[in-house]
Design a protein around this motif. Structure first.
Motif, mmCIF file in Angstrom:
data_model
loop_
_atom_site.group_PDB
_atom_site.id
_atom_site.type_symbol
_atom_site.label_atom_id
_atom_site.label_comp_id
_atom_site.label_asym_id
_atom_site.label_seq_id
_atom_site.Cartn_x
_atom_site.Cartn_y
_atom_site.Cartn_z
ATOM 1 N N TYR A 24 12.743 4.852 21.107
ATOM 2 C CA TYR A 24 13.321 5.953 20.340
ATOM 3 C C TYR A 24 13.818 7.011 21.320
ATOM 4 N N THR A 25 14.745 7.828 20.862
ATOM 5 C CA THR A 25 15.057 9.017 21.660
ATOM 6 C C THR A 25 13.940 10.025 21.453
ATOM 7 N N ARG A 26 13.893 11.010 22.317
ATOM 8 C CA ARG A 26 12.893 12.070 22.185
ATOM 9 C C ARG A 26 13.027 12.785 20.849
ATOM 10 N N GLU A 27 14.247 12.770 20.275
ATOM 11 C CA GLU A 27 14.516 13.441 19.000
ATOM 12 C C GLU A 27 14.327 12.521 17.797
ATOM 13 N N GLY A 28 13.727 11.359 17.997
ATOM 14 C CA GLY A 28 13.352 10.495 16.883
ATOM 15 C C GLY A 28 14.370 9.472 16.444
ATOM 16 N N GLU A 29 15.475 9.331 17.156
ATOM 17 C CA GLU A 29 16.460 8.307 16.779
ATOM 18 C C GLU A 29 15.964 6.932 17.219
ATOM 19 N N TYR A 30 16.001 5.983 16.305
ATOM 20 C CA TYR A 30 15.591 4.615 16.631
ATOM 21 C C TYR A 30 16.701 3.946 17.424
ATOM 22 N N LEU A 31 16.345 3.385 18.589
ATOM 23 C CA LEU A 31 17.328 2.736 19.438
ATOM 24 C C LEU A 31 17.278 1.222 19.322
ATOM 25 N N GLY A 32 16.077 0.669 19.183
ATOM 26 C CA GLY A 32 15.963 -0.780 19.060
ATOM 27 C C GLY A 32 14.682 -1.270 19.703
ATOM 28 N N GLY A 33 14.589 -2.580 19.825
ATOM 29 C CA GLY A 33 13.405 -3.178 20.437
ATOM 30 C C GLY A 33 12.824 -4.256 19.553
ATOM 31 N N ILE A 34 11.614 -4.655 19.869
ATOM 32 C CA ILE A 34 10.924 -5.723 19.167
ATOM 33 C C ILE A 34 9.873 -5.107 18.255
ATOM 34 N N ALA A 35 10.062 -5.235 16.949
ATOM 35 C CA ALA A 35 9.140 -4.627 15.984
ATOM 36 C C ALA A 35 7.711 -5.091 16.241
ATOM 37 N N GLY A 36 6.779 -4.148 16.138
ATOM 38 C CA GLY A 36 5.380 -4.472 16.325
ATOM 39 C C GLY A 36 4.951 -4.569 17.777
ATOM 40 N N SER A 37 5.810 -4.116 18.687
ATOM 41 C CA SER A 37 5.479 -4.198 20.106
ATOM 42 C C SER A 37 4.262 -3.353 20.468
ATOM 43 N N ALA A 38 3.663 -3.685 21.589
ATOM 44 C CA ALA A 38 2.447 -3.010 22.025
ATOM 45 C C ALA A 38 2.703 -1.626 22.590
ATOM 46 N N LYS A 39 3.950 -1.320 22.919
ATOM 47 C CA LYS A 39 4.280 -0.032 23.502
ATOM 48 C C LYS A 39 5.546 0.555 22.872
ATOM 49 N N ILE A 40 5.605 1.877 22.865
ATOM 50 C CA ILE A 40 6.786 2.604 22.397
ATOM 51 C C ILE A 40 7.166 3.595 23.489
ATOM 52 N N PHE A 41 8.428 3.551 23.892
ATOM 53 C CA PHE A 41 8.925 4.475 24.899
ATOM 54 C C PHE A 41 10.020 5.368 24.311
ATOM 55 N N THR A 42 10.108 6.584 24.826
ATOM 56 C CA THR A 42 11.268 7.415 24.522
ATOM 57 C C THR A 42 12.215 7.325 25.707
ATOM 58 N N THR A 43 13.491 7.325 25.394
ATOM 59 C CA THR A 43 14.522 7.249 26.420
ATOM 60 C C THR A 43 15.811 7.791 25.819
ATOM 61 N N THR A 44 16.900 7.721 26.538
ATOM 62 C CA THR A 44 18.189 8.148 25.997
ATOM 63 C C THR A 44 18.953 6.932 25.497
ATOM 64 N N LYS A 45 19.907 7.172 24.627
ATOM 65 C CA LYS A 45 20.715 6.069 24.106
ATOM 66 C C LYS A 45 21.489 5.394 25.246
#
Length: 306
Positions: A24-45
């Motif tokens: 996700y972005t720091r502002e809460g926008e979902y960017l993508g990834g594998i649902a149910g993953s063990a980790k969540i990172f914030t980054t830029t689009k």
């Protein structure tokens, strides 16, 4: 073999992880990834798009941007569930209100020693049919995630330790109006031994309602011969022309205009309830007011009469 030495080598950095997780972005926008993953990172689009194009996620798996809860990576499921309840406990698309709900509920979970998700799954939240917030990018969904991420990232708590909140019903019922459930007043007047609201917060709370009256459905619970308060039982027509019974309350209720509760310059009401704590309003956001639990009043008492 006892005299063999293997040297003092130690790795200069942690091994890099190129696995794809959720982003996700720091502002809460979902960017993508594998649902149910063990980790969540914030980054830029931009960084995420570069990682997707290169099929290498090492650069966006920045441990300083890993979202943690209770010092461990928060699960994708938990973040989505918490964000869903925060979203539905708030009214409009108002980041201030969403942040206040997120912080107040988190604070309450710490006090009660429950996990944040477990608290929101309980009767603490009246949101029905709770589910996980889908990874869509509607504005309110993004803002709800933004608010939750703020808590996880440890930004300053704008509620100053609030643990509960109330909406329009608090102003409409006070402690003198028979509410739609046929009980006298709003429940906070029975649950705490005092209620205090600084004048500036009270004024903002009243102004945010945007009306001098509010209506609730009338289920016929009131005994009209013992009906406390000044509210009105009325009939209104819905869009199909069907008549509906409603109860109309003035905003604010009479308690809030009674000058005996304003002698200090702030609203201060001793309820008579035999409780350890009172509540003090710390902020208002949207149409809600947020409460901090305190054994002693936080506003100054009225000066003694000479």
């Amino acid at each position: 073999m006892a005299n063999v030495k293997f040297g003092n080598y130690s790795p200069t950095e942690e091994p890099k992880d190129s696995t794809q997780y959720v982003y996700y972005t720091r502002e809460g926008e979902y960017l993508g990834g594998i649902a149910g993953s063990a980790k969540i990172f914030t980054t830029t689009k931009e960084q995420y798009d570069q990682a997707v194009a290169a099929k290498d996620f090492e650069a966006v798996n920045d441990e300083t941007q890993l979202l943690k809860y209770d010092e461990k990576p928060i699960t994708h499921s938990d973040l989505r569930y918490i964000a869903y309840v925060v979203s539905h406990e708030s009214g409009d698309e108002d980041i201030k209100e969403l942040r206040c709900v997120a912080f107040a509920s988190y604070n309450r979970s710490v006090t009660t020693k429950k996990t944040w998700r477990a608290l929101l799954a309980s009767g603490y939240s009246s949101v029905p049919n709770k589910i996980e917030l889908p990874d869509s990018n509607g504005n309110k969904s993004k803002l709800a995630r933004y608010a939750v991420i703020d808590v996880l990232r440890g930004i300053e708590d704008l509620t100053n330790g609030a643990e509960f909140w109330d909406g329009t019903d608090f102003l409409a019922w006070g402690n003198s109006e028979q509410n739609p459930y046929n009980k006298l007043g709003q429940n906070k007047f029975d649950e705490y031994n005092f209620i205090e609201i600084p004048k500036d917060i009270y004024d903002d709370f009243v102004a945010a309602q945007g009306s001098t009256t509010t209506t609730y459905g009338d289920s016929g619970n009131h005994d009209l011969k013992k009906d406390a308060g000044t509210h009105e039982h009325i009939k209104v027509k819905d869009k199909k022309g069907n008549e509906k019974a409603k109860i109309r309350y003035a905003i604010p209720a009479a308690d809030f205009t009674d000058q005996q509760y304003w002698t200090s310059g702030s609203f201060y009401y001793e309820t008579g309830a035999q409780k350890t704590n009172g509540i003090s309003a710390t902020i208002t956001a949207g149409k809600s007011i947020f409460w901090k639990i305190t054994p002693t009043r936080l506003t100054a008492a009225a000066p003694a009469t000479p």
